[in-house]
Write an enzyme that holds these catalytic residues in place. Structure first.
Site, PDB file in Angstrom:
ATOM      1  N   ASN A  11      -5.001  -8.093  -4.992  1.00 53.54           N
ATOM      2  CA  ASN A  11      -4.954  -7.263  -3.788  1.00 53.54           C
ATOM      3  C   ASN A  11      -6.266  -6.492  -3.677  1.00 53.54           C
ATOM      4  O   ASN A  11      -6.488  -5.546  -4.418  1.00 53.54           O
ATOM      5  CB  ASN A  11      -3.747  -6.310  -3.888  1.00 53.54           C
ATOM      6  CG  ASN A  11      -3.651  -5.371  -2.700  1.00 53.54           C
ATOM      7  OD1 ASN A  11      -4.389  -5.508  -1.723  1.00 53.54           O
ATOM      8  ND2 ASN A  11      -2.738  -4.418  -2.782  1.00 53.54           N
ATOM      9  N   HIS A  98       3.842  -2.126   0.192  1.00 49.08           N
ATOM     10  CA  HIS A  98       3.014  -1.574  -0.887  1.00 49.08           C
ATOM     11  C   HIS A  98       3.129  -0.050  -0.843  1.00 49.08           C
ATOM     12  O   HIS A  98       3.227   0.538   0.228  1.00 49.08           O
ATOM     13  CB  HIS A  98       1.561  -2.019  -0.707  1.00 49.08           C
ATOM     14  CG  HIS A  98       0.713  -1.720  -1.898  1.00 49.08           C
ATOM     15  ND1 HIS A  98       0.248  -0.455  -2.164  1.00 49.08           N
ATOM     16  CD2 HIS A  98       0.293  -2.512  -2.914  1.00 49.08           C
ATOM     17  CE1 HIS A  98      -0.442  -0.481  -3.295  1.00 49.08           C
ATOM     18  NE2 HIS A  98      -0.433  -1.723  -3.771  1.00 49.08           N
ATOM     19  N   GLU A 100       1.042   2.129  -1.024  1.00 49.70           N
ATOM     20  CA  GLU A 100       0.015   2.776  -0.182  1.00 49.70           C
ATOM     21  C   GLU A 100       0.385   2.684   1.293  1.00 49.70           C
ATOM     22  O   GLU A 100      -0.022   3.525   2.097  1.00 49.70           O
ATOM     23  CB  GLU A 100      -1.362   2.153  -0.490  1.00 49.70           C
ATOM     24  CG  GLU A 100      -1.846   2.589  -1.872  1.00 49.70           C
ATOM     25  CD  GLU A 100      -2.763   1.622  -2.595  1.00 49.70           C
ATOM     26  OE1 GLU A 100      -3.315   0.708  -1.952  1.00 49.70           O
ATOM     27  OE2 GLU A 100      -2.920   1.776  -3.825  1.00 49.70           O
ATOM     28  N   GLU A 168       5.681  -2.110  -8.913  1.00 50.64           N
ATOM     29  CA  GLU A 168       4.418  -1.390  -9.063  1.00 50.64           C
ATOM     30  C   GLU A 168       4.702   0.102  -9.144  1.00 50.64           C
ATOM     31  O   GLU A 168       4.784   0.774  -8.114  1.00 50.64           O
ATOM     32  CB  GLU A 168       3.509  -1.654  -7.852  1.00 50.64           C
ATOM     33  CG  GLU A 168       3.040  -3.070  -7.717  1.00 50.64           C
ATOM     34  CD  GLU A 168       1.699  -3.129  -6.984  1.00 50.64           C
ATOM     35  OE1 GLU A 168       0.773  -3.708  -7.550  1.00 50.64           O
ATOM     36  OE2 GLU A 168       1.578  -2.591  -5.877  1.00 50.64           O
ATOM     37  N   GLY A 174      -4.055   2.175 -10.071  1.00 47.60           N
ATOM     38  CA  GLY A 174      -5.419   2.691  -9.982  1.00 47.60           C
ATOM     39  C   GLY A 174      -5.695   3.850 -10.929  1.00 47.60           C
ATOM     40  O   GLY A 174      -6.712   4.526 -10.799  1.00 47.60           O
ATOM     41  N   SER A 214      -2.723  -1.087 -12.802  1.00 46.74           N
ATOM     42  CA  SER A 214      -3.757  -1.058 -13.837  1.00 46.74           C
ATOM     43  C   SER A 214      -3.708  -2.253 -14.790  1.00 46.74           C
ATOM     44  O   SER A 214      -3.906  -2.104 -15.993  1.00 46.74           O
ATOM     45  CB  SER A 214      -3.691   0.265 -14.621  1.00 46.74           C
ATOM     46  OG  SER A 214      -3.936   1.365 -13.755  1.00 46.74           O
TER      47      SER A 214
END
Ligand code: 13P
Length: 252
Positions: A11, A98, A100, A168, A174, A214
């Site tokens: 991604n 997602h 985000e 996730e 991140g 990560s």
């Protein structure tokens, strides 16, 4: 897609900044994955680069994924990208929900609609779930169960089997703060137990689960062998061709 073969999806999020860099990254990724390996590989560039990336990967085994899709197919919906447009570009997977996007306001209802739209148009939805933080009481399990039950409300057993679920945890995205292999294994078993309650055991066992957060060359092998999931959704490391190839190798 054979369910036993791992899937690794890169991604790219909102990277890179120019078409030229995107084109180079797609080409370099394609070069690393010319021949069929023991893993399926896909990249999810920003929508503006899908066409260019599609051209660069066409002679490789890499597939194209989108990062989102509109709930609308066409018409007066400024700024959106429809499933038919994605299909026309040769996109095979679409990431849905997602964290985000959820942080930007996407609801479980939209995730339901987008997943159904993807399935209707024969794209593979990669539906993301994951808790913001972990607590000692295990309330995060309730949160994950809610996200799964929301999907279970609209998807039949035949449909969920065609979807991919990406776990996730937001705290691991991140941050470099990866879930441990034990965390991933525990979540694999938990997700399967919820899907068994909603559907049945064979259905639960045949839904592909991915881990994301990560994932790096240094942790991919242990997360894969001990985590029990069937691949990864990779963010930052997918922008580094060698790192991404090393992750693919670790699951192959
Ligand atoms: P990182 O691999 O950069 O943590 O991102 C994970 C992710 O959000 C993939 O969708």
């Amino acid at each position: 897609m054979k369910k036993t073969v791992p899937l690794v999806v890169g991604n790219w999020k909102l990277n890179p900044v120019t078409m030229s860099d995107a084109s180079d990254l797609a080409q370099a990724t394609a070069r690393k994955h010319r021949k069929t390996s023991d893993a399926y590989v896909a990249i999810a560039p920003p929508a503006t680069y899908l066409a260019e990336a599609g051209k660069k990967i066409c002679k490789s085994t890499v597939s194209l994924a989108a990062q989102d899709v509109s709930v609308n197919n066409m018409g007066a919906h400024t700024g959106e990208v429809s499933i038919m447009q994605l299909r026309d570009l040769g996109v095979e997977f679409v990431i849905i929900g997602h964290s985000e996007r959820r942080a930007a306001g996407e609801t479980n209802e939209e995730v339901q609609k987008k997943t159904l739209i993807a399935l209707k148009h024969r794209l593979v939805p990669i539906v993301c779930i994951g808790e913001r933080e972990r607590d000692d009481q295990g309330n995060f399990f309730t949160f994950i169960e809610k996200q799964l039950r929301s999907l279970g409300k609209v998807l039949t057993s035949a449909q969920i089997k065609k979807a991919v679920i990406a776990y996730e945890p937001i705290w691991a995205i991140g941050t470099g703060d990866t879930a441990t292999a034990d965390d991933v294994k525990e979540m694999q078993l938990f997700i399967e137990s919820v899907l068994t309650k909603i559907y049945d055991r064979p259905t639960a066992k045949s839904v592909r689960l991915l881990y994301g957060g990560s994932v790096k060359p240094g942790n991919a092998a242990i997360l894969h062998t001990e985590g029990g999931m069937k691949g990864f959704l990779v963010g930052g490391a997918s922008l580094k061709v060698d790192d991404f190839a090393a992750i693919v190798k670790a699951v192959s």
